[in-house]
Design a protein around this motif. Structure first.
Motif, PDB file in Angstrom:
ATOM      1  N   ALA A  26      40.908  25.575  26.668  1.00 12.49           N
ATOM      2  CA  ALA A  26      41.878  26.661  26.794  1.00 12.49           C
ATOM      3  C   ALA A  26      41.135  27.959  27.094  1.00 12.49           C
ATOM      4  CB  ALA A  26      42.664  26.787  25.504  1.00 12.49           C
ATOM      5  N   PRO A  27      41.746  28.853  27.866  1.00 15.80           N
ATOM      6  CA  PRO A  27      41.081  30.124  28.153  1.00 15.80           C
ATOM      7  C   PRO A  27      40.882  30.932  26.875  1.00 15.80           C
ATOM      8  CG  PRO A  27      43.289  30.059  29.127  1.00 15.80           C
ATOM      9  CD  PRO A  27      43.041  28.740  28.504  1.00 15.80           C
ATOM     10  N   THR A  28      39.806  31.685  26.831  1.00 23.29           N
ATOM     11  CA  THR A  28      39.479  32.497  25.670  1.00 23.29           C
ATOM     12  C   THR A  28      40.186  33.844  25.783  1.00 23.29           C
ATOM     13  OG1 THR A  28      37.318  31.453  25.595  1.00 23.29           O
ATOM     14  CG2 THR A  28      37.583  33.463  24.333  1.00 23.29           C
ATOM     15  N   LYS A  50      45.449  38.176  37.247  1.00 18.39           N
ATOM     16  CA  LYS A  50      45.223  37.053  36.336  1.00 18.39           C
ATOM     17  C   LYS A  50      44.577  35.904  37.102  1.00 18.39           C
ATOM     18  CE  LYS A  50      48.310  38.263  32.795  1.00 18.39           C
ATOM     19  NZ  LYS A  50      48.132  38.008  31.426  1.00 18.39           N
ATOM     20  N   VAL A  51      43.808  35.111  36.378  1.00 18.55           N
ATOM     21  CA  VAL A  51      43.104  33.993  36.992  1.00 18.55           C
ATOM     22  C   VAL A  51      44.101  32.998  37.599  1.00 18.55           C
ATOM     23  CG1 VAL A  51      42.899  32.542  34.919  1.00 18.55           C
ATOM     24  CG2 VAL A  51      41.124  32.472  36.672  1.00 18.55           C
ATOM     25  N   THR A  52      45.329  32.982  37.085  1.00 15.58           N
ATOM     26  CA  THR A  52      46.352  32.061  37.576  1.00 15.58           C
ATOM     27  C   THR A  52      47.202  32.657  38.694  1.00 15.58           C
ATOM     28  OG1 THR A  52      47.839  32.850  35.844  1.00 15.58           O
ATOM     29  CG2 THR A  52      46.522  30.878  35.361  1.00 15.58           C
ATOM     30  N   ALA A  53      46.902  33.894  39.112  1.00 15.24           N
ATOM     31  CA  ALA A  53      47.696  34.565  40.145  1.00 15.24           C
ATOM     32  C   ALA A  53      46.775  35.131  41.219  1.00 15.24           C
ATOM     33  CB  ALA A  53      48.527  35.685  39.527  1.00 15.24           C
ATOM     34  N   SER A  54      47.380  35.654  42.259  1.00 16.17           N
ATOM     35  CA  SER A  54      46.564  36.231  43.331  1.00 16.17           C
ATOM     36  C   SER A  54      46.977  37.661  43.667  1.00 16.17           C
ATOM     37  CB  SER A  54      46.652  35.360  44.578  1.00 16.17           C
ATOM     38  OG  SER A  54      47.995  35.298  45.008  1.00 16.17           O
ATOM     39  N   THR A  55      47.931  38.196  42.922  1.00 14.14           N
ATOM     40  CA  THR A  55      48.396  39.551  43.196  1.00 14.14           C
ATOM     41  C   THR A  55      48.084  40.478  42.024  1.00 14.14           C
ATOM     42  OG1 THR A  55      50.587  39.041  42.325  1.00 14.14           O
ATOM     43  CG2 THR A  55      50.271  38.790  44.701  1.00 14.14           C
ATOM     44  N   LEU A  56      47.923  41.736  42.345  1.00 13.96           N
ATOM     45  CA  LEU A  56      47.642  42.768  41.358  1.00 13.96           C
ATOM     46  C   LEU A  56      48.945  43.146  40.650  1.00 13.96           C
ATOM     47  CD1 LEU A  56      45.219  44.606  40.471  1.00 13.96           C
ATOM     48  CD2 LEU A  56      46.099  46.286  42.074  1.00 13.96           C
ATOM     49  N   THR A  57      48.921  43.135  39.314  1.00 14.52           N
ATOM     50  CA  THR A  57      50.081  43.489  38.512  1.00 14.52           C
ATOM     51  C   THR A  57      49.750  44.728  37.693  1.00 14.52           C
ATOM     52  OG1 THR A  57      50.681  41.168  38.320  1.00 14.52           O
ATOM     53  CG2 THR A  57      51.697  42.671  36.749  1.00 14.52           C
ATOM     54  N   THR A  68      44.597  65.680  25.590  1.00 14.24           N
ATOM     55  CA  THR A  68      44.949  64.434  24.920  1.00 14.24           C
ATOM     56  C   THR A  68      44.131  63.281  25.495  1.00 14.24           C
ATOM     57  OG1 THR A  68      46.786  64.031  26.436  1.00 14.24           O
ATOM     58  CG2 THR A  68      47.312  65.196  24.405  1.00 14.24           C
ATOM     59  N   THR A  69      44.153  62.166  24.799  1.00  8.26           N
ATOM     60  CA  THR A  69      43.363  60.993  25.182  1.00  8.26           C
ATOM     61  C   THR A  69      44.286  59.862  25.607  1.00  8.26           C
ATOM     62  OG1 THR A  69      41.615  61.587  23.640  1.00  8.26           O
ATOM     63  CG2 THR A  69      41.675  59.298  24.354  1.00  8.26           C
ATOM     64  N   TYR A  70      43.928  59.204  26.691  1.00  6.85           N
ATOM     65  CA  TYR A  70      44.635  57.989  27.116  1.00  6.85           C
ATOM     66  C   TYR A  70      44.053  56.824  26.330  1.00  6.85           C
ATOM     67  CZ  TYR A  70      46.180  54.073  29.949  1.00  6.85           C
ATOM     68  OH  TYR A  70      46.731  52.884  30.367  1.00  6.85           O
ATOM     69  N   ASP A  71      44.932  55.992  25.765  1.00  2.65           N
ATOM     70  CA  ASP A  71      44.499  54.858  24.959  1.00  2.65           C
ATOM     71  C   ASP A  71      45.474  53.706  25.206  1.00  2.65           C
ATOM     72  OD1 ASP A  71      43.115  53.364  23.130  1.00  2.65           O
ATOM     73  OD2 ASP A  71      43.832  54.444  21.372  1.00  2.65           O
ATOM     74  N   TYR A  72      44.958  52.576  25.697  1.00  2.00           N
ATOM     75  CA  TYR A  72      45.800  51.416  25.989  1.00  2.00           C
ATOM     76  C   TYR A  72      45.004  50.150  25.700  1.00  2.00           C
ATOM     77  CZ  TYR A  72      48.626  48.029  28.571  1.00  2.00           C
ATOM     78  OH  TYR A  72      49.377  46.931  28.924  1.00  2.00           O
ATOM     79  N   SER A  73      45.648  49.190  25.040  1.00  2.00           N
ATOM     80  CA  SER A  73      45.013  47.897  24.748  1.00  2.00           C
ATOM     81  C   SER A  73      45.921  46.767  25.201  1.00  2.00           C
ATOM     82  CB  SER A  73      44.752  47.745  23.249  1.00  2.00           C
ATOM     83  OG  SER A  73      43.807  48.668  22.809  1.00  2.00           O
ATOM     84  N   THR A  74      45.303  45.674  25.623  1.00  2.00           N
ATOM     85  CA  THR A  74      46.046  44.484  26.012  1.00  2.00           C
ATOM     86  C   THR A  74      45.172  43.255  25.759  1.00  2.00           C
ATOM     87  OG1 THR A  74      47.326  43.450  27.784  1.00  2.00           O
ATOM     88  CG2 THR A  74      45.280  44.552  28.428  1.00  2.00           C
ATOM     89  N   VAL A  75      45.807  42.101  25.632  1.00  2.00           N
ATOM     90  CA  VAL A  75      45.079  40.845  25.457  1.00  2.00           C
ATOM     91  C   VAL A  75      45.143  40.084  26.773  1.00  2.00           C
ATOM     92  CG1 VAL A  75      44.964  38.668  24.204  1.00  2.00           C
ATOM     93  CG2 VAL A  75      45.576  40.765  22.985  1.00  2.00           C
ATOM     94  N   LEU A  76      43.974  39.759  27.309  1.00  2.05           N
ATOM     95  CA  LEU A  76      43.867  39.011  28.561  1.00  2.05           C
ATOM     96  C   LEU A  76      42.946  37.817  28.344  1.00  2.05           C
ATOM     97  CD1 LEU A  76      43.505  42.089  30.921  1.00  2.05           C
ATOM     98  CD2 LEU A  76      45.522  40.652  30.650  1.00  2.05           C
TER      99      LEU A  76
END
Length: 126
Positions: A26-28, A50-57, A68-76
């Motif tokens: 499974a992908p990590t 994403k490794v399973t896609a070919s377009t930029l999202t 102010t500070t930009y702060d964003y987190s995501t799980v990939l």
């Protein structure tokens, strides 16, 4: 009898080898965090292929006010490629960091940008 024992041994070995095969791993998962600051307002854009896609999202687009500070987190997942872009309308000095599970993956400090310019960073998750 010797022929029978050789065939039986071969059959057992093939059975063990075919039953012990494992599927694809499974992908990590990776927690990717983006932070950025600037001496003037700017727009931050986070995108992924994403490794399973070919377009930029596009995952996130925010206009960040001065001071102010930009702060964003995501799980990939492993194999995904992220694209981080900072756009500015006026002269600006920006700094950004991309971290992968707490480890710095990409960083730029005090990058001077002219009016109507941008800086980008790309990172492929291992």
């Amino acid at each position: 009898m010797k022929y029978l024992s050789i065939c039986l041994t071969l059959f057992i070995c093939l059975s063990i080898a075919s039953c012990s095969k494992k599927g694809d791993a499974a992908p990590t998962s990776h927690t990717i965090k983006f932070t950025a600051t600037g001496t003037a307002s700017f727009t931050a854009v986070v995108s992924v292929i994403k490794v399973t896609a070919s377009t930029l999202t596009t995952l996130d687009t925010k206009t960040v006010a001065t001071g102010t500070t930009y702060d964003y987190s995501t799980v990939l997942n492993s194999g995904d490629a992220v694209h981080f872009e900072i756009q500015t309308m006026g002269e600006n000095t920006v700094s950004y960091t991309i971290t992968d599970n707490g480890t710095v993956a990409a960083q730029q400090t005090n990058k001077e940008l002219g009016s109507f310019t941008k800086t980008t960073a790309d990172y492929t998750i291992n």
